[in-house]
Enzyme design. Structure first.
Site, PDB file in Angstrom:
ATOM      1  N   HIS A   1       0.532  29.567  -2.370  1.00 15.12           N
ATOM      2  CA  HIS A   1      -0.899  29.890  -2.253  1.00 15.12           C
ATOM      3  C   HIS A   1      -1.076  31.363  -1.876  1.00 15.12           C
ATOM      4  CE1 HIS A   1      -2.571  25.873  -2.565  1.00 15.12           C
ATOM      5  NE2 HIS A   1      -1.803  25.421  -1.589  1.00 15.12           N
TER       6      HIS A   1
ATOM      7  N   HIS B   1       5.302  25.867  -0.330  1.00 14.58           N
ATOM      8  CA  HIS B   1       3.999  25.485  -0.875  1.00 14.58           C
ATOM      9  C   HIS B   1       2.908  26.439  -0.392  1.00 14.58           C
ATOM     10  CE1 HIS B   1       0.911  22.424  -2.098  1.00 14.58           C
ATOM     11  NE2 HIS B   1       0.228  23.088  -1.193  1.00 14.58           N
ATOM     12  N   GLU B   2       2.875  26.671   0.913  1.00 16.08           N
ATOM     13  CA  GLU B   2       1.841  27.556   1.468  1.00 16.08           C
ATOM     14  C   GLU B   2       2.058  29.003   1.033  1.00 16.08           C
ATOM     15  OE1 GLU B   2      -0.784  26.216   2.653  1.00 16.08           O
ATOM     16  OE2 GLU B   2       0.201  24.266   2.563  1.00 16.08           O
TER      17      GLU B   2
END
Length: 145
Positions: free
Chosen positions: A68, A64-65
């Protein structure tokens, strides 16, 4: 576990792109699994997520990170609501939301000796000073919930 090396490994294996910054554990994170900092490119991760849910869930949070991270440096939409972000997250099987950690704050339960009412408080109550709001009876500490 060397966190930065692990994040680099996940980045290459799952995205095919290199992670060029640092990853850190941040014990102050409470409700989130991780954070991406566009200003300097580093990632913070919540160690409680790793300890509680294990490596499989933690890897999904790393994805998820990294979604980004990679979208930001490609000049695409890197925020949660952006289509690019949602599509990339679906491709790499990342978590959309971090699993909730149990609320560690407990309550004190006081019982009225007259009417039996149960009163929950987070802070201790001075039993010499305060009484039941319903019947003005004396209170006693019943249990911690």
């Amino acid at each position: 576990m060397n966190l930065t090396n692990y994040v680099k490994q996940v980045s290459v294996e799952d995205f095919g792109w290199e992670f060029r910054h640092q990853a850190y554990w941040n014990k102050r994170l409470r409700t989130t699994g991780g954070r991406f900092f566009p200003k300097d490119g580093h990632l913070d991760f919540n160690p409680k997520i790793y300890e509680t849910f294990g490596l499989e869930i933690f890897r999904k949070i790393v994805r998820h990170e990294l979604a980004h991270y990679h979208l930001y440096y490609q000049g695409k939409g890197y925020r949660h609501g952006d289509r690019d972000f949602k599509e990339l997250l679906k491709q790499v099987d990342g978590l959309r939301y971090a699993p909730s950690l149990s609320n560690s704050q407990s309550f004190l339960v006081y019982e009225c000796l007259s009417c039996g009412a149960l009163i929950r408080r987070r802070r201790r109550v001075n039993l010499q000073k305060y009484r039941c709001g319903r019947c003005m009876g004396k209170l006693r500490l019943s249990e911690k919930a």
